[in-house]
Motif scaffolding. Structure first.
Motif, PDB file in Angstrom:
ATOM      1  N   TYR A  74      45.207 -22.388 -20.399  1.00  0.00           N
ATOM      2  CA  TYR A  74      44.402 -22.286 -21.630  1.00  0.00           C
ATOM      3  C   TYR A  74      45.070 -21.409 -22.682  1.00  0.00           C
ATOM      4  O   TYR A  74      45.065 -21.745 -23.864  1.00  0.00           O
ATOM      5  CB  TYR A  74      42.972 -21.809 -21.298  1.00  0.00           C
ATOM      6  CG  TYR A  74      42.235 -22.889 -20.549  1.00  0.00           C
ATOM      7  CD1 TYR A  74      41.665 -23.954 -21.229  1.00  0.00           C
ATOM      8  CD2 TYR A  74      42.215 -22.903 -19.161  1.00  0.00           C
ATOM      9  CE1 TYR A  74      41.063 -25.001 -20.556  1.00  0.00           C
ATOM     10  CE2 TYR A  74      41.607 -23.945 -18.465  1.00  0.00           C
ATOM     11  CZ  TYR A  74      41.041 -24.987 -19.173  1.00  0.00           C
ATOM     12  OH  TYR A  74      40.467 -26.025 -18.497  1.00  0.00           O
ATOM     13  N   ILE A  85      46.016 -24.819 -24.018  1.00  0.00           N
ATOM     14  CA  ILE A  85      44.989 -25.743 -24.507  1.00  0.00           C
ATOM     15  C   ILE A  85      44.177 -25.114 -25.643  1.00  0.00           C
ATOM     16  O   ILE A  85      43.967 -25.731 -26.690  1.00  0.00           O
ATOM     17  CB  ILE A  85      44.068 -26.166 -23.340  1.00  0.00           C
ATOM     18  CG1 ILE A  85      44.876 -26.979 -22.310  1.00  0.00           C
ATOM     19  CG2 ILE A  85      42.857 -26.950 -23.850  1.00  0.00           C
ATOM     20  CD1 ILE A  85      44.141 -27.258 -21.014  1.00  0.00           C
ATOM     21  N   ASP A  86      43.726 -23.873 -25.440  1.00  0.00           N
ATOM     22  CA  ASP A  86      42.894 -23.236 -26.477  1.00  0.00           C
ATOM     23  C   ASP A  86      43.693 -23.011 -27.760  1.00  0.00           C
ATOM     24  O   ASP A  86      43.191 -23.250 -28.863  1.00  0.00           O
ATOM     25  CB  ASP A  86      42.352 -21.893 -25.978  1.00  0.00           C
ATOM     26  CG  ASP A  86      41.265 -22.060 -24.923  1.00  0.00           C
ATOM     27  OD1 ASP A  86      40.699 -23.169 -24.825  1.00  0.00           O
ATOM     28  OD2 ASP A  86      40.993 -21.087 -24.200  1.00  0.00           O
ATOM     29  N   GLU A  88      46.262 -24.643 -28.892  1.00  0.00           N
ATOM     30  CA  GLU A  88      46.533 -25.894 -29.617  1.00  0.00           C
ATOM     31  C   GLU A  88      45.267 -26.503 -30.211  1.00  0.00           C
ATOM     32  O   GLU A  88      45.284 -27.025 -31.327  1.00  0.00           O
ATOM     33  CB  GLU A  88      47.238 -26.899 -28.699  1.00  0.00           C
ATOM     34  CG  GLU A  88      48.662 -26.481 -28.419  1.00  0.00           C
ATOM     35  CD  GLU A  88      49.579 -27.641 -28.069  1.00  0.00           C
ATOM     36  OE1 GLU A  88      49.268 -28.800 -28.435  1.00  0.00           O
ATOM     37  OE2 GLU A  88      50.603 -27.381 -27.417  1.00  0.00           O
ATOM     38  N   ILE A 271      45.832 -32.990 -25.711  1.00  0.00           N
ATOM     39  CA  ILE A 271      46.233 -31.601 -25.444  1.00  0.00           C
ATOM     40  C   ILE A 271      46.004 -31.269 -23.964  1.00  0.00           C
ATOM     41  O   ILE A 271      46.863 -30.696 -23.293  1.00  0.00           O
ATOM     42  CB  ILE A 271      45.436 -30.614 -26.339  1.00  0.00           C
ATOM     43  CG1 ILE A 271      45.773 -30.834 -27.817  1.00  0.00           C
ATOM     44  CG2 ILE A 271      45.718 -29.174 -25.943  1.00  0.00           C
ATOM     45  CD1 ILE A 271      44.889 -30.056 -28.776  1.00  0.00           C
ATOM     46  N   VAL A 272      44.837 -31.648 -23.461  1.00  0.00           N
ATOM     47  CA  VAL A 272      44.517 -31.371 -22.052  1.00  0.00           C
ATOM     48  C   VAL A 272      45.535 -32.056 -21.142  1.00  0.00           C
ATOM     49  O   VAL A 272      46.075 -31.445 -20.210  1.00  0.00           O
ATOM     50  CB  VAL A 272      43.075 -31.818 -21.712  1.00  0.00           C
ATOM     51  CG1 VAL A 272      42.801 -31.695 -20.217  1.00  0.00           C
ATOM     52  CG2 VAL A 272      42.065 -30.993 -22.503  1.00  0.00           C
ATOM     53  N   TYR A 275      48.839 -30.209 -20.915  1.00  0.00           N
ATOM     54  CA  TYR A 275      48.862 -28.987 -20.104  1.00  0.00           C
ATOM     55  C   TYR A 275      48.373 -29.185 -18.677  1.00  0.00           C
ATOM     56  O   TYR A 275      48.679 -28.394 -17.794  1.00  0.00           O
ATOM     57  CB  TYR A 275      48.040 -27.892 -20.792  1.00  0.00           C
ATOM     58  CG  TYR A 275      48.743 -27.308 -21.988  1.00  0.00           C
ATOM     59  CD1 TYR A 275      49.685 -26.296 -21.841  1.00  0.00           C
ATOM     60  CD2 TYR A 275      48.500 -27.797 -23.279  1.00  0.00           C
ATOM     61  CE1 TYR A 275      50.351 -25.773 -22.924  1.00  0.00           C
ATOM     62  CE2 TYR A 275      49.166 -27.284 -24.381  1.00  0.00           C
ATOM     63  CZ  TYR A 275      50.080 -26.259 -24.199  1.00  0.00           C
ATOM     64  OH  TYR A 275      50.751 -25.737 -25.274  1.00  0.00           O
TER      65      TYR A 275
END
Ligand code: ARG
Length: 279
Positions: A74, A85-86, A88, A271-272, A275
């Motif tokens: 994250y 993730i966070d 981006e 995005i998820v 990662y």
């Protein structure tokens, strides 16, 4: 059956978000103005959106985000930069609001206070929606699911959550893992660490018998350390959302609109997937 209780708690938190979203919806105008125009705090838009008011920014022209960047995938450092993730997703939200993103790394336990006082605009840190937190801050709609997982050493006699009774448990301070485990297993059995990886190091050196932490960081820590495993039964199911001050309803609304668009056009999934590649 400690985890049943936790699943119920997550459900209640969701129900509360749903309830809040429902009441905010009532005030929403039907216009389909892009988030950008709703976001810019001009006198013009302020009159258009009287219910939610203007978006307030800690620093003009910037979306300032508080996080705790030791929480892969994250948020974590890659060279000098905070990625994940966070990071981006927040960048895409900031783009939609027409402002720059600035990320401030701090202790996890300081994030809610920073959001409350307005020294930052949002907290984005794989942060779980809980009833208690909802008393002091607002949360956006959820953008990801979280699971509290249990890490033990290979060959440990701990095979389920119930076996944790009387064991020493390592957690990251102020996280839901800390809060729930303290509640369930007693203060005297909890050891708190500043970072998740410090808790994992304590497990490796035998200072704690298990670590309770979010599943994705758990996977990442276990992958980079020999001799550890994650229990198959989870400890709690959670929803991650963006923390916003209760005094900044217009920002919560704009973030929800942005998140909806990012979900619909597949960019959040992308995005998820970047990662957390599907196995
Ligand atoms: N989901 C947990 C919580 O909200 C842990 C989050 C920790 N995040 C971090 N960036 N260290 O309490």
């Amino acid at each position: 059956m400690k985890n049943i209780k936790r699943i119920l708690a997550a459900f209640l938190a969701c129900a509360m978000i749903a309830a809040c979203t429902a009441c905010e919806k009532k005030d929403e105008t039907t216009s389909s103005t892009p988030v950008e125009s709703a976001a810019v705090a001009t006198a013009d838009t302020a009159t258009k959106d009287e219910a939610a008011g203007e978006i307030k920014f800690a620093t003009e022209g910037k979306l300032t985000m508080a996080t705790n960047a030791s929480f892969p995938p994250y948020e974590y450092y890659e060279n000098e930069e905070i990625v994940g993730i966070d990071a981006e997703a927040a960048k895409l939200i900031a783009d939609k609001l027409g402002v720059e993103l600035e990320i401030k790394d701090m202790e996890f336990g300081s994030i809610i206070g920073a959001v409350q006082t307005g020294s930052v605009d949002i907290g984005m840190a794989g942060m779980t929606v809980t009833e208690d937190r909802l008393k002091t801050i607002d949360f956006s709609d959820s953008y990801a699911k979280g699971i509290q997982a249990v890490i033990v050493k290979d060959g440990s006699d701990i095979a389920s959550v119930d076996d944790l009774e009387g064991k020493t448990i390592g957690v990251q301070e102020s996280t839901t893992g800390d809060i729930y485990a303290t509640d369930d297993f007693g203060e005297e059995n909890i050891k708190r660490y500043n970072k998740g990886n410090d808790a994992v190091a304590a497990l490796v050196s035998g200072v704690v018998d298990a670590v309770i932490i979010d599943n994705e960081p758990a996977k990442s820590y276990v992958a980079s350390t020999d001799g550890l495993k994650i229990l198959e039964t989870s400890y709690a199911d959670e929803d991650y959302a963006v923390a916003v001050s209760k005094d900044n309803k217009a920002l919560t609304e704009a973030i929800n609109k942005a998140l909806k668009e990012l979900k619909e056009d597949g960019s959040l999934d992308a995005i998820v997937e970047k990662y957390i590649p599907a196995e």
